[in-house]
Design a protein around this motif. Structure first.
Motif, short mmCIF file in Angstrom:
data_model
loop_
_atom_site.label_atom_id
_atom_site.label_comp_id
_atom_site.label_asym_id
_atom_site.label_seq_id
_atom_site.Cartn_x
_atom_site.Cartn_y
_atom_site.Cartn_z
N LYS A 82 1.33 -1.00 -0.19
CA LYS A 82 -0.05 -0.12 -0.09
C LYS A 82 1.13 1.55 0.30
O LYS A 82 0.07 2.38 0.53
N ASN A 83 2.14 0.86 0.02
CA ASN A 83 3.32 2.50 0.24
C ASN A 83 3.26 2.73 1.30
O ASN A 83 2.74 3.81 1.06
N ARG A 84 3.06 2.26 2.26
CA ARG A 84 2.92 3.09 3.43
C ARG A 84 3.74 2.72 4.41
O ARG A 84 4.09 3.37 5.63
N VAL A 85 4.96 2.40 3.50
CA VAL A 85 6.89 2.40 4.60
C VAL A 85 6.68 3.59 5.12
O VAL A 85 6.98 3.66 6.31
N ALA A 86 6.73 4.88 4.56
CA ALA A 86 7.29 5.80 5.22
C ALA A 86 6.45 6.19 6.51
O ALA A 86 6.45 7.08 7.10
N ASP A 87 5.40 5.47 6.90
CA ASP A 87 4.05 5.88 7.31
C ASP A 87 4.26 5.13 9.02
O ASP A 87 3.60 5.04 9.52
N LEU A 88 5.26 4.16 8.33
CA LEU A 88 5.16 3.45 10.07
C LEU A 88 5.42 3.95 11.34
O LEU A 88 5.12 3.06 12.14
N LYS A 89 6.17 4.71 11.50
CA LYS A 89 6.46 5.01 12.95
C LYS A 89 5.64 6.28 13.07
O LYS A 89 5.32 5.69 13.98
N ASN A 90 4.61 6.79 12.24
CA ASN A 90 3.22 7.07 12.42
C ASN A 90 2.27 5.77 13.24
O ASN A 90 1.70 5.98 14.16
N ILE A 91 2.14 4.80 12.53
CA ILE A 91 1.56 3.77 12.73
C ILE A 91 2.38 3.18 14.42
O ILE A 91 0.83 3.03 14.16
N PHE A 92 3.02 2.99 14.44
CA PHE A 92 3.85 2.35 15.23
C PHE A 92 2.76 3.54 16.95
O PHE A 92 2.39 3.77 17.71
N GLU A 93 3.61 4.93 16.50
CA GLU A 93 3.30 5.46 17.63
C GLU A 93 1.46 6.00 18.05
O GLU A 93 1.86 6.11 18.95
N SER A 94 0.59 5.42 16.95
CA SER A 94 -0.84 5.53 16.71
C SER A 94 -0.41 4.12 17.76
O SER A 94 -2.15 3.92 18.09
N PHE A 95 -0.49 2.57 17.00
CA PHE A 95 -0.71 1.76 17.52
C PHE A 95 -0.30 1.91 19.13
O PHE A 95 -0.92 1.29 20.17
N LYS A 96 0.85 2.80 19.31
CA LYS A 96 0.93 2.81 21.26
C LYS A 96 0.41 3.39 21.99
O LYS A 96 0.04 3.12 22.86
N ASP A 97 -0.17 4.33 21.28
CA ASP A 97 -1.25 5.58 22.13
C ASP A 97 -2.29 4.37 22.22
O ASP A 97 -3.32 4.19 23.62
N LEU A 98 -2.83 3.74 21.58
CA LEU A 98 -4.24 2.89 21.18
C LEU A 98 -4.23 1.94 21.95
O LEU A 98 -4.91 1.49 22.53
N TYR A 99 -3.03 0.74 22.08
CA TYR A 99 -2.35 -0.12 23.09
C TYR A 99 -2.19 0.47 24.63
O TYR A 99 -2.75 -0.34 25.40
N PHE A 100 -1.50 1.54 25.13
CA PHE A 100 -1.35 2.05 25.90
C PHE A 100 -3.05 2.98 26.53
O PHE A 100 -3.18 2.28 27.74
N VAL A 101 -3.91 2.71 26.22
CA VAL A 101 -5.47 3.14 26.11
C VAL A 101 -5.98 1.68 26.69
O VAL A 101 -6.44 1.92 27.76
N GLU A 102 -5.90 0.82 26.76
CA GLU A 102 -6.38 -0.60 25.85
C GLU A 102 -5.78 -1.00 27.60
O GLU A 102 -6.64 -1.71 28.00
N ASN A 103 -4.82 -0.94 27.82
CA ASN A 103 -4.01 -1.03 28.81
C ASN A 103 -3.51 -0.45 30.08
O ASN A 103 -2.85 -0.66 31.42
N ASN A 104 -4.33 0.62 29.80
CA ASN A 104 -4.45 2.27 31.16
C ASN A 104 -3.01 2.23 31.57
O ASN A 104 -2.65 2.30 32.83
#
Length: 185
Positions: A82-104
Motif C-alpha cells: 500500500k506504499n505506507r512504509v514511510a508511515d510506519l513510525k506514525n502507525i507505530f505511534e498511533s498503535f502505541k497510543d491505542l495500546y496504552f489506552v487499552e492497557n491503562n
C-alpha cells in the motif's frame, strides 16, 4: 495522530486483540521501529521511490521473517503493498497510543541533570501511578541545562521542578519587586 496512522494501527490492534497477542505484537512492532531507527541507511533505502516494492519486501523478509509474529509480518508486507512504509513510525505511534489506552498505561519522560538512581525512578513511578491511576512507563533523559531537579512530561502535562525554572521564577519576582518600588506596578 495522522489519519493513516490511526486507520492502520486500529486494524492491527483489532487483529492483535482477536488473536490474544496485543503485548507480543506491541513489543515486536516497537523493536522493529527501534531496529530501523538505529540504522538510518535502512530507512533511507526503504524511502527511496526507485526501490521497488518487491525489493522492500525482500529487505523486510531478510530482517524479520520467522523472527516476528506472522500477523505483524503480514502487516509489514501490506504496508509495502500500500506504499505506507514511510508511515510506519506514525502507525507505530498511533498503535502505541491505542495500546496504552487499552492497557491503562501512560508514558512519562523524566528529564534530570544527572542520571537517576533506580530507587528514585521507582519512587517517582509509584507517585505518578498514584496520581494518574495508570501504569506508568518511565523514559529517562539527561539534560545538564536544567541544573538540578526534574522535569516530568506525562502526556500533554509538564511538571517542572527544575532549578532552572526556580531561578527564572526568582528572577521574575525580583523584577516585580523593582517595578513595585518604582510605583510602576
Amino acid at each position: 495522530m495522522s489519519l493513516v496512522g490511526r486507520k492502520y494501527s486500529q486494524a492491527l490492534l483489532e487483529v492483535a486483540k482477536e488473536k490474544g497477542k496485543t503485548d507480543e505484537i506491541y513489543n515486536q512492532f516497537k523493536s522493529i521501529i527501534e531496529a530501523l531507527d538505529s540504522n538510518e541507511k535502512m530507512w533511507e533505502i526503504l524511502m527511496l521511490p526507485s526501490i521497488e516494492a518487491d525489493e522492500k519486501k525482500t529487505i523486510f523478509e531478510n530482517l524479520f521473517k520467522g523472527k516476528i509474529d506472522g500477523y505483524l509480518y503480514s502487516f509489514l508486507m501490506i504496508s509495502v503493498d500500500k506504499n505506507r512504509v514511510a508511515d510506519l513510525k506514525n502507525i507505530f505511534e498511533s498503535f502505541k497510543d491505542l495500546y496504552f489506552v487499552e492497557n491503562n498505561m501512560v508514558e512519562a519522560t523524566v528529564v534530570s541533570a544527572v542520571a537517576l538512581e533506580e530507587k528514585d525512578i521507582k519512587r517517582l513511578k509509584e507517585k505518578l501511578e498514584k496520581k494518574y491511576k495508570k501504569t506508568v512507563i518511565i523514559q529517562s533523559r539527561i539534560d545538564q541545562d536544567i541544573i538540578g531537579g526534574l522535569i516530568v512530561y506525562v502526556g500533554d502535562q509538564i511538571i517542572d521542578g527544575s532549578i532552572r525554572r526556580k531561578i527564572a521564577m526568582i528572577k521574575n519576582d525580583l523584577k516585580e519587586i523593582r517595578l513595585q518600588e518604582l510605583g510602576v506596578n
